[in-house]
Design an enzyme around this catalytic site. Structure first.
Site: not given
Lengths: 102, 430
Positions: A100-102, B231
């Site tokens: 994810g966005c981390v 994504y």
């Protein structure tokens, strides 16, 4: 990655390549690398809970569980770990990098 | 080797059987004027010519020449065409995945209008056909496809988190009726989230819930499909992108909401608002807008009241590429800043000329290129430093994470916040 003369095999983001070599000394050295310095009681409570959760379930815990189990307030967690729960706390606890966005 | 040949044939079919003439036009048009070089953060930060955007286009167009034109097929040496072999494949992975944030700055500056980031995405699509997507990036797509959200959060953990946040909200606004509604049908708004919010960074959920409360909005979250990210847009795997986009589309119809509000997420808002109608080949029967536009609407219509004295620190704004340069949401966030904070300072350059944070295009997920990502980030660090701001506000959770890392590495001493957070901080409840 080298801290205090000790070599660690890490991925490109600095997460341990082999999460099973983790111990408390690794945590202390990673925290030093991040500029956190000496880990306080609150840091340890969070790191140990994250580690246990990952060992039991294979996942990083939700921030809700971290707050409710350790009693640390949400906003304080971001002060304790300036890189946040993922790149900060989970990395110090020796977990692989979350998706994810981390 | 046969295996590689099969994969290669699949990749070349993307060039030889294009769906329209756009791709061929953009592959045949570059005049090598060099204007794109200075647009690219990779070139600016390293001065290495291999990163010039035109060179990224060249790889794809020389493969096109080799396999899809008469001269390239029969006289490859004369046309500067290129074999799609192991070496070319490695070069494609390194440059198209490893050295491009899909920020679109080069496209904007191209003297003849070549859509360079579209060509890069086509190259990524070829690699995706060949199963050559970097493992760390593919892993996030897999999580989304298999579990319904890109951090594999189990539903029970998600609902427990929202119940916890709902309790906090009741306390904060001092109203036992304040709520974070789940799976409610026929609401005006279905709100979405980036999974990193419930997992690790829930302050932005609390902030938005407070805004909805103040605006007396009819809204809901879905526990079936709340993930705003896609994504597969980064991997250019259209089949997977369609699966993800279809879920949100279906949930909008299932809950019968009027407006789909996309959380503060650059690529997610682009993927669902601008790409998804093409992925799904449908005109959507509901409205799709970003949280940024909604917040601006609440302020301009007087639905929420603000006191900007509550935000006294000097603040600057970072423009997420996919929302601003590529998504057309440019003025609304500035309108919000001016109404919400006392001291707002712009970066130079900003708006559609802004530099990427360095974490776009899937870079944040790809550990393979971490060092490069933090190298190009020095441009953003310098931009922030020059503003003298103490807070960087940005309507994108991916940018938030990259900016936190920039703050840490370059010792900027700034806090990073979303727009919803600063709006919530300035709200006056009546």
């Amino acid at each position: 990655m080298e801290v205090d003369g000790k070599e660690f095999k890490v991925d490109g983001d600095g997460f341990l390549q082999d999460p099973y070599i983790w111990n408390e000394e690794v945590a202390a050295l990673f925290a030093k690398f991040d500029g956190i310095g000496e880990l306080t009681e609150k840091h340890w409570a969070i790191v140990k809970f994250i580690r246990k959760n990952w060992e039991d379930t294979g996942m990083a815990p939700m921030i809700r569980s971290i707050c409710q189990t350790t009693g640390v307030k949400l906003k304080d967690i971001y002060q304790l770990f300036p890189l946040g729960p993922a790149r900060g706390a989970c990395r110090i606890a020796g977990l692989p990098k979350p998706d994810g966005c981390v | 080797m046969d295996n590689f040949k099969n994969k290669k044939d699949k990749a070349i079919r993307i060039l030889s059987e294009p769906k329209d003439s756009k791709l061929i036009t953009h592959l045949n048009s570059c005049v090598h004027c060099g204007l794109c070089a200075e647009s690219c953060m990779y070139y600016l930060a390293t001065n290495d010519e291999k990163y010039i955007p035109a060179k990224k286009v060249d790889i794809i167009s020389s493969i096109y020449q080799r396999y899809c034109t008469f001269t390239g097929k029969y006289f490859p040496v004369l046309t500067g065409s290129k074999e799609l072999d192991e070496e070319t494949k490695d070069e494609m992975i390194d440059l198209l995945f490893g050295a491009c944030t899909l920020c679109g700055r080069c496209t904007k500056h191209c003297s003849i209008g070549v859509d360079i980031s579209y060509v890069v995405r086509t190259g990524r699509q070829m690699l995706s056909e060949m199963d050559m997507v970097p493992a760390t990036l593919q892993s996030t797509v897999n999580a989304a496809v298999q579990t319904g959200n890109n951090m594999s959060i189990p539903t029970e953990e998600f609902t427990d988190t929202l119940a916890w946040l709902e309790d906090e909200l009741k306390n904060e606004v001092n109203d036992p009726m304040a709520a974070i509604p789940l799976n409610v049908t026929n609401t005006n708004i279905l709100y979405t989230l980036n999974p990193r919010e419930p997992k690790f960074f829930p302050l932005s959920i609390s902030a938005m819930a407070k805004v909805f409360y103040a605006a007396k909005e009819s809204w809901t979250l879905s526990t079936i499909m709340y993930d705003v990210t896609n994504y597969a847009y980064f991997t250019s795997n259209n089949e997977e992108a369609i699966i993800i986009a279809q879920r949100l589309y279906d949930e909008m119809l299932n809950l019968n909401s009027n407006r789909c509000i996309l959380a503060e997420c650059g690529h997610g808002s682009r993927a669902f608002r601008w790409e998804a109608p093409n992925y799904l080949r449908k005109k959507f029967p509901f409205e799709v807008i970003t949280a940024v536009e909604l917040l601006a609407e609440y302020i301009s219509s007087g639905r929420i009241k603000l006191d900007k004295e509550l935000n006294k620190e000097v603040m600057t704004l970072h423009d997420p590429c996919n929302l601003v340069r590529e998504g057309g949401v440019i003025e609304q966030q500035r309108y919000i800043m001016k109404n919400t904070v006392c001291n707002f300072v712009e970066m130079t350059p900003h708006g559609t000329e802004n530099f990427c944070c360095g974490g776009g295009g899937g870079q944040l997920a790809m550990s393979e290129y971490n060092e490069r990502r933090m190298k190009i980030a020095e441009i953003k660090a310098e931009q922030i430093r020059r503003t003298g701001a103490k807070v960087v506000v940005t309507p994108c959770h991916n940018c938030v994470d990259q900016l936190m890392q920039i703050d840490n590495k370059f010792k900027l001493g700034v806090k990073i916040k979303t727009l919803a957070e600063i709006v919530a901080d300035a709200i006056i409840l009546e």
